[in-house]
Scaffold this motif. Structure first.
Motif, PDB file in Angstrom:
ATOM      1  N   GLY A 180       1.784  -2.697   6.415  1.00 45.42           N
ATOM      2  CA  GLY A 180       2.140  -2.731   7.825  1.00 45.42           C
ATOM      3  C   GLY A 180       1.088  -2.031   8.657  1.00 45.42           C
ATOM      4  O   GLY A 180       0.845  -2.385   9.810  1.00 45.42           O
ATOM      5  N   TYR A 181       0.464  -1.035   8.080  1.00 45.32           N
ATOM      6  CA  TYR A 181      -0.631  -0.325   8.742  1.00 45.32           C
ATOM      7  C   TYR A 181      -1.642   0.076   7.687  1.00 45.32           C
ATOM      8  O   TYR A 181      -1.293   0.702   6.703  1.00 45.32           O
ATOM      9  CB  TYR A 181      -0.133   0.937   9.466  1.00 45.32           C
ATOM     10  N   LEU A 182      -2.866  -0.329   7.891  1.00 45.59           N
ATOM     11  CA  LEU A 182      -3.931  -0.014   6.956  1.00 45.59           C
ATOM     12  C   LEU A 182      -5.033   0.699   7.728  1.00 45.59           C
ATOM     13  O   LEU A 182      -5.725   0.080   8.531  1.00 45.59           O
ATOM     14  CB  LEU A 182      -4.460  -1.316   6.325  1.00 45.59           C
TER      15      LEU A 182
ATOM     16  N   VAL B 113       0.824  -1.211   0.000  1.00 44.29           N
ATOM     17  CA  VAL B 113       0.000   0.000   0.000  1.00 44.29           C
ATOM     18  C   VAL B 113       0.856   1.258   0.000  1.00 44.29           C
ATOM     19  O   VAL B 113       0.632   2.179  -0.778  1.00 44.29           O
ATOM     20  CB  VAL B 113      -0.959   0.018   1.215  1.00 44.29           C
ATOM     21  N   ASN B 114       1.842   1.306   0.870  1.00 43.85           N
ATOM     22  CA  ASN B 114       2.640   2.520   1.042  1.00 43.85           C
ATOM     23  C   ASN B 114       3.933   2.426   0.244  1.00 43.85           C
ATOM     24  O   ASN B 114       4.859   1.722   0.622  1.00 43.85           O
ATOM     25  CB  ASN B 114       2.950   2.737   2.522  1.00 43.85           C
TER      26      ASN B 114
ATOM     27  N   LEU C   9     -12.137  -1.911  -0.151  1.00 41.99           N
ATOM     28  CA  LEU C   9     -13.378  -2.689  -0.089  1.00 41.99           C
ATOM     29  C   LEU C   9     -14.411  -2.149  -1.076  1.00 41.99           C
ATOM     30  O   LEU C   9     -15.102  -2.920  -1.741  1.00 41.99           O
ATOM     31  CB  LEU C   9     -13.940  -2.695   1.332  1.00 41.99           C
ATOM     32  N   ASP C  10     -14.498  -0.817  -1.170  1.00 41.20           N
ATOM     33  CA  ASP C  10     -15.454  -0.197  -2.093  1.00 41.20           C
ATOM     34  C   ASP C  10     -15.152  -0.546  -3.552  1.00 41.20           C
ATOM     35  O   ASP C  10     -16.047  -0.533  -4.394  1.00 41.20           O
ATOM     36  CB  ASP C  10     -15.471   1.328  -1.922  1.00 41.20           C
ATOM     37  N   MET C  11     -13.883  -0.857  -3.842  1.00 43.49           N
ATOM     38  CA  MET C  11     -13.499  -1.241  -5.207  1.00 43.49           C
ATOM     39  C   MET C  11     -13.557  -2.756  -5.405  1.00 43.49           C
ATOM     40  O   MET C  11     -13.177  -3.262  -6.456  1.00 43.49           O
ATOM     41  CB  MET C  11     -12.089  -0.727  -5.514  1.00 43.49           C
ATOM     42  N   GLY C  12     -14.010  -3.466  -4.375  1.00 45.55           N
ATOM     43  CA  GLY C  12     -14.153  -4.912  -4.505  1.00 45.55           C
ATOM     44  C   GLY C  12     -12.968  -5.725  -4.023  1.00 45.55           C
ATOM     45  O   GLY C  12     -12.934  -6.944  -4.194  1.00 45.55           O
ATOM     46  N   GLN C  13     -11.982  -5.085  -3.425  1.00 46.81           N
ATOM     47  CA  GLN C  13     -10.801  -5.799  -2.933  1.00 46.81           C
ATOM     48  C   GLN C  13     -11.046  -6.275  -1.509  1.00 46.81           C
ATOM     49  O   GLN C  13     -11.366  -5.476  -0.641  1.00 46.81           O
ATOM     50  CB  GLN C  13      -9.569  -4.890  -2.977  1.00 46.81           C
ATOM     51  N   ASP C  14     -10.893  -7.570  -1.276  1.00 43.83           N
ATOM     52  CA  ASP C  14     -11.139  -8.080   0.067  1.00 43.83           C
ATOM     53  C   ASP C  14     -10.060  -9.038   0.562  1.00 43.83           C
ATOM     54  O   ASP C  14     -10.236  -9.718   1.557  1.00 43.83           O
ATOM     55  CB  ASP C  14     -12.513  -8.752   0.147  1.00 43.83           C
ATOM     56  N   VAL C  15      -8.931  -9.106  -0.134  1.00 45.93           N
ATOM     57  CA  VAL C  15      -7.841  -9.973   0.305  1.00 45.93           C
ATOM     58  C   VAL C  15      -6.690  -9.086   0.786  1.00 45.93           C
ATOM     59  O   VAL C  15      -6.074  -8.369  -0.003  1.00 45.93           O
ATOM     60  CB  VAL C  15      -7.362 -10.922  -0.815  1.00 45.93           C
ATOM     61  N   PHE C  16      -6.444  -9.158   2.096  1.00 46.83           N
ATOM     62  CA  PHE C  16      -5.424  -8.324   2.731  1.00 46.83           C
ATOM     63  C   PHE C  16      -4.487  -9.208   3.541  1.00 46.83           C
ATOM     64  O   PHE C  16      -4.895 -10.252   4.051  1.00 46.83           O
ATOM     65  CB  PHE C  16      -6.071  -7.305   3.687  1.00 46.83           C
ATOM     66  N   ILE C  17      -3.254  -8.762   3.682  1.00 48.28           N
ATOM     67  CA  ILE C  17      -2.321  -9.410   4.587  1.00 48.28           C
ATOM     68  C   ILE C  17      -1.495  -8.314   5.248  1.00 48.28           C
ATOM     69  O   ILE C  17      -1.142  -7.315   4.615  1.00 48.28           O
ATOM     70  CB  ILE C  17      -1.437 -10.454   3.864  1.00 48.28           C
TER      71      ILE C  17
END
Length: 127
Positions: free
Chosen positions: A85-87, A57-58, A96-104
């Motif tokens: 590391g921080y979301l 992300v960063n 989530l609004d764009m349909g992404q639901d897989v995070f680590i």
């Protein structure tokens, strides 16, 4: 266990190399880039060669949200794992609004990243 072709988009060299090594040891074909702009440039020429993107992300130049927006619009068939590391709740909601639901979350265990990649590849193959 599934295998596939993974693009790692991560500006932290040690984590990028570690993740690449872990995935290659499990039979995945891995390409890497160190920022979001390079990721989009790579996909413009090689998207057909990639099944899954591991997206930090960063990052400098172009952050993960911006990169994901383009992937979502231009390469909707690509599976994506968002890594951070921080979301913040706000950023997570944008994904989530764009349909992404897989995070680590960083730091992650080797088994965790393998599980997530297999989850994304399995979902793509059953779609």
């Amino acid at each position: 266990v599934l295998t596939g072709r993974v693009l790692i988009v991560e500006d932290e060299e040690s984590l990028r190399n570690l993740t690449q090594g872990v995935l290659e040891a499990r039979g995945f074909t891995v390409r890497t880039v160190d920022d979001g702009a390079k990721a989009l440039d790579f996909l413009d020429h090689h998207a057909a060669e990639i099944d899954c993107v591991i997206l930090d992300v960063n990052m400098p130049r172009l952050n993960g949200v911006s990169v994901f927006q383009v992937i979502h619009q231009k390469y909707a068939n690509l599976g994506v794992i968002v890594v951070s590391g921080y979301l913040s709740a706000e950023i997570k909601q944008q994904f989530l609004d764009m349909g992404q639901d897989v995070f680590i979350h960083k730091p992650f265990r080797v088994d965790d990243i393998i599980t997530k990649v297999n989850q994304v590849l399995g979902a793509r193959r059953s779609a």
